[in-house]
Each structure stands twice: as structure tokens, then as C-alpha cells.
Write an enzyme that holds these catalytic residues in place. Structure first.
Site, PDB file in Angstrom:
ATOM      1  N   ASN A   9      60.185  47.363  41.373  1.00 39.26           N
ATOM      2  CA  ASN A   9      61.358  46.893  42.121  1.00 39.26           C
ATOM      3  C   ASN A   9      61.629  47.905  43.228  1.00 39.26           C
ATOM      4  O   ASN A   9      62.170  48.977  42.972  1.00 39.26           O
ATOM      5  CB  ASN A   9      62.560  46.792  41.162  1.00 39.26           C
ATOM      6  CG  ASN A   9      63.852  46.481  41.901  1.00 39.26           C
ATOM      7  OD1 ASN A   9      63.831  46.065  43.057  1.00 39.26           O
ATOM      8  ND2 ASN A   9      64.986  46.678  41.221  1.00 39.26           N
ATOM      9  N   LYS A  11      63.690  47.671  45.582  1.00 39.12           N
ATOM     10  CA  LYS A  11      65.102  47.624  46.038  1.00 39.12           C
ATOM     11  C   LYS A  11      65.137  47.535  47.563  1.00 39.12           C
ATOM     12  O   LYS A  11      64.236  46.937  48.163  1.00 39.12           O
ATOM     13  CB  LYS A  11      65.881  48.830  45.495  1.00 39.12           C
ATOM     14  CG  LYS A  11      65.647  49.055  44.005  1.00 39.12           C
ATOM     15  CD  LYS A  11      66.634  49.981  43.393  1.00 39.12           C
ATOM     16  CE  LYS A  11      66.217  50.258  41.957  1.00 39.12           C
ATOM     17  NZ  LYS A  11      67.290  50.785  41.143  1.00 39.12           N
ATOM     18  N   HIS A  99      69.564  41.311  38.404  1.00 38.10           N
ATOM     19  CA  HIS A  99      69.497  42.781  38.290  1.00 38.10           C
ATOM     20  C   HIS A  99      70.924  43.320  38.251  1.00 38.10           C
ATOM     21  O   HIS A  99      71.825  42.778  38.901  1.00 38.10           O
ATOM     22  CB  HIS A  99      68.729  43.355  39.491  1.00 38.10           C
ATOM     23  CG  HIS A  99      68.399  44.808  39.330  1.00 38.10           C
ATOM     24  ND1 HIS A  99      69.324  45.792  39.574  1.00 38.10           N
ATOM     25  CD2 HIS A  99      67.257  45.429  38.943  1.00 38.10           C
ATOM     26  CE1 HIS A  99      68.740  46.970  39.332  1.00 38.10           C
ATOM     27  NE2 HIS A  99      67.501  46.778  38.950  1.00 38.10           N
ATOM     28  N   GLU A 101      72.264  45.660  39.716  1.00 41.50           N
ATOM     29  CA  GLU A 101      72.818  45.972  41.047  1.00 41.50           C
ATOM     30  C   GLU A 101      73.317  44.707  41.739  1.00 41.50           C
ATOM     31  O   GLU A 101      74.291  44.757  42.499  1.00 41.50           O
ATOM     32  CB  GLU A 101      71.758  46.712  41.891  1.00 41.50           C
ATOM     33  CG  GLU A 101      71.568  48.140  41.370  1.00 41.50           C
ATOM     34  CD  GLU A 101      70.205  48.758  41.653  1.00 41.50           C
ATOM     35  OE1 GLU A 101      69.441  48.225  42.482  1.00 41.50           O
ATOM     36  OE2 GLU A 101      69.898  49.792  41.014  1.00 41.50           O
ATOM     37  N   GLU A 171      67.415  46.498  30.666  1.00 42.34           N
ATOM     38  CA  GLU A 171      67.649  47.654  31.525  1.00 42.34           C
ATOM     39  C   GLU A 171      69.060  48.189  31.288  1.00 42.34           C
ATOM     40  O   GLU A 171      70.023  47.689  31.900  1.00 42.34           O
ATOM     41  CB  GLU A 171      67.539  47.248  33.001  1.00 42.34           C
ATOM     42  CG  GLU A 171      66.207  46.722  33.412  1.00 42.34           C
ATOM     43  CD  GLU A 171      65.933  46.988  34.886  1.00 42.34           C
ATOM     44  OE1 GLU A 171      64.966  47.690  35.177  1.00 42.34           O
ATOM     45  OE2 GLU A 171      66.729  46.544  35.720  1.00 42.34           O
ATOM     46  N   GLY A 177      67.969  54.614  37.474  1.00 36.00           N
ATOM     47  CA  GLY A 177      68.056  55.570  38.577  1.00 36.00           C
ATOM     48  C   GLY A 177      68.759  56.868  38.221  1.00 36.00           C
ATOM     49  O   GLY A 177      69.114  57.654  39.101  1.00 36.00           O
ATOM     50  N   SER A 212      64.521  54.418  34.516  1.00 34.38           N
ATOM     51  CA  SER A 212      63.926  55.752  34.674  1.00 34.38           C
ATOM     52  C   SER A 212      62.543  55.873  34.027  1.00 34.38           C
ATOM     53  O   SER A 212      62.211  56.916  33.463  1.00 34.38           O
ATOM     54  CB  SER A 212      64.885  56.828  34.146  1.00 34.38           C
ATOM     55  OG  SER A 212      66.076  56.831  34.907  1.00 34.38           O
TER      56      SER A 212
HETATM   57  C1  PEP Z   1      65.421  49.221  38.336  1.00 27.26           C
HETATM   58  O1  PEP Z   1      65.887  49.278  39.446  1.00 27.26           O
HETATM   59  O2  PEP Z   1      65.227  48.124  37.829  1.00 27.26           O
HETATM   60  C2  PEP Z   1      65.101  50.465  37.648  1.00 27.26           C
HETATM   61  C3  PEP Z   1      64.745  50.416  36.395  1.00 27.26           C
HETATM   62  O3  PEP Z   1      65.212  51.620  38.373  1.00 27.26           O
HETATM   63  P1  PEP Z   1      64.698  53.098  37.923  1.00 27.26           P
HETATM   64  O4  PEP Z   1      63.302  52.927  37.414  1.00 27.26           O
HETATM   65  O5  PEP Z   1      64.765  53.904  39.189  1.00 27.26           O
HETATM   66  O6  PEP Z   1      65.637  53.572  36.874  1.00 27.26           O
END
Ligand code: PEP
Length: 254
Positions: A9, A11, A99, A101, A171, A177, A212
Site C-alpha cells: 500500500n 498510500k 483502510h 486511514e 490491521e 506506521g 509495521s
Molecule cells: C498500511 O498502511 O496498511 C500499513 C500496514 O502500514 P505500515 O506497514 O507502514 O504499518
């Protein structure tokens, strides 16, 4: 049915030139690494989809394309939106839906998640439905109920056969992040929770972990019971890291 996916992803990162470079880098590294058994999917910003799909096709790269988001209506007076048939025409076969976000910054509701999922399936795209609790919900021990209700809201209105074509990504918001990774025990628990919330036997649905994921933790996470792959944010912006993660996961699944 889909299994063993490593989804990047990106973003709101990478303009179309950077997106082409990163795609080529991933494609070349993936040819050199041993990623047999996992599918690599990249989800660039919508404005990059055409460029990325052209480079995948021209260079015959073993990478699948997904959208980060699209609107559930097929067309009409929805200024600023892009529809699912439109991203499909650009080569997408996957779409991330809901997601955290999108839920947090753009007010995407459970109802919108369900409508987008249904639209994706109607157009033969595989929806990757994101679920996951906040730190506060987990601290109050509400994570099981919260994630179960997100699952039911997203897939409850589908038919059993449609549900076979859905991918879920667990998630936890507190792990996205932040560098804080969920422990194997926490992930295993939630993989089981998602499968038991499924209206039918959820034993064979595809469930990814996201939050992460890095090359250093990929082996442990991929070996955690119930994890079929990853949704990767930050580390997917580096071709090396993304392919290292995919290779680590592939080794666990062989
Ligand atoms: C994500 O944006 O779906 C995500 C898991 O980000 P990160 O791997 O940076 O935590």
C-alpha cells in the site's frame, strides 16, 4: 479463492515517474528472489495506475495491480471520485476497501465499506477489506467484538459464494506506521476471531496481517497461525524491503 498475498500500500506517495521506477525495481528483484508461492500486489495512487499497468505489461512483470480506494457507484455526478469499472479498465484486479486511514480521515463508514465491497465483487475485483481496532478499544478489551462487528458489516449482506472471493486484512490501527508490531499471540487470536465471525465456516478465507511489517519481523508473522500474507505500508516503498518481505513469507508458505 485467493491465497498468500503480499500487498504493498503506497498510500499517497510516488508520482507516476517514481511509481514506474519502483514497479520496475520490484519486478526485477522479484525475478532474482525466491518468491514462488506468493503473489505480489502493488496499490499505487490512482493517478499512477495507468503508468504502472503499462510497465507491468511491457516488462512482463509478475506483479498484480490494485487500487487503494474507489467509489461504489459505476459513474455519475460524483466530483473527484473514480469508479471501480474505471480502475478495472486500468488493469486493477484488487482493491483495498475501508483502510483505517479512509475510515478516519475521510469518514468511510461500515455501510460504505459494504457497498464498495459489493461493487468490487460485481466487477470481478478482489476486495481486500481492512479491519482493526484502535489502541483505546484494545485497552478496554473491546477488540474482539469490534473487529467481529466490522466483519459482519462488511460481508454480512453478500452471498456465501461472493464471500469466497473476499480477502480480509487485519490491521490494528495502533500498529500502522508506528513501528509497534502486534505480537504473534495477538495476531493469532485475531485471525481466529475473524474466521469465527464469518457467516459460514471461515476456515479457508484469506486473511492478511498489516501493521509495521518489515523484513526483520516477516518470518515470525508469516509463521503465525492463520496469517496468509501481508498488507505492507511503509516498507512497500522500498523495492528491496518489499521483495525481502515477500521472499521471507514465501519460504514460510512452502
Ligand atoms: C498500511 O498502511 O496498511 C500499513 C500496514 O502500514 P505500515 O506497514 O507502514 O504499518
Amino acid at each position: 479463492m485467493v491465497s498468500n498475498l503480499i500487498v504493498g500500500n503506497w498510500k499517497m506517495n510516488n508520482d507516476f515517474v517514481a511509481a514506474i521506477h519502483l514497479t520496475q525495481q520490484i519486478g526485477i528483484l522479484a525475478r532474482q528472489a525466491d518468491v514462488a508461492g506468493v503473489s505480489l500486489v502493488v496499490t499505487p495512487p490512482t493517478c499512477d495506475l495507468r503508468s504502472v499497468s503499462s510497465v507491468i505489461e511491457a516488462d512482463r512483470l509478475a506483479i498484480k495491480l490494485g487500487a487503494q480506494h474507489a467509489y461504489w457507484e459505476d459513474g455519475g455526478a460524483f466530483t473527484g471520485e473514480t469508479s471501480i469499472p474505471m480502475v478495472k479498465r486500468l488493469g486493477c484486479t484488487f482493491i483495498i476497501v475501508g483502510h483505517s486511514e479512509r475510515r478516519e480521515h475521510f469518514g468511510m463508514t461500515d455501510d460504505a465499506v459494504a457497498k464498495t465491497t459489493a461493487s468490487a465483487l460485481r466487477h470481478d475485483l478482489t476486495p481486500i477489506i481492512c479491519v482493526g481496532e484502535s489502541e483505546e478499544i484494545r485497552d478496554n478489551e473491546g477488540h474482539v467484538e469490534f473487529v467481529s462487528s466490522q466483519i459482519l458489516a462488511a460481508v454480512g449482506g453478500l452471498t456465501a459464494s461472493q464471500r469466497r472471493d473476499v480477502v480480509v486484512a487485519y490491521e490494528p490501527i495502533w500498529a500502522i506506521g508506528t513501528g509497534k508490531v502486534a505480537s504473534s499471540e495477538q495476531v493469532a487470536e485475531m485471525m481466529a476471531v475473524i474466521r469465527s465471525a464469518w457467516p459460514e465456516d471461515g476456515g479457508d478465507i484469506t486473511v492478511l496481517y498489516g501493521g509495521s511489517v518489515k523484513p526483520e519481523n516477516a518470518t515470525e508473522l508469516a509463521s503465525t497461525p492463520g496469517v496468509d500474507g501481508f498488507l505492507v505500508g511503509g516498507a512497500s516503498l522500498s523495492g528491496e524491503q518489499f521483495v525481502e518481505i515477500a521472499a521471507a513469507a514465501a519460504k514460510c508458505y512452502r
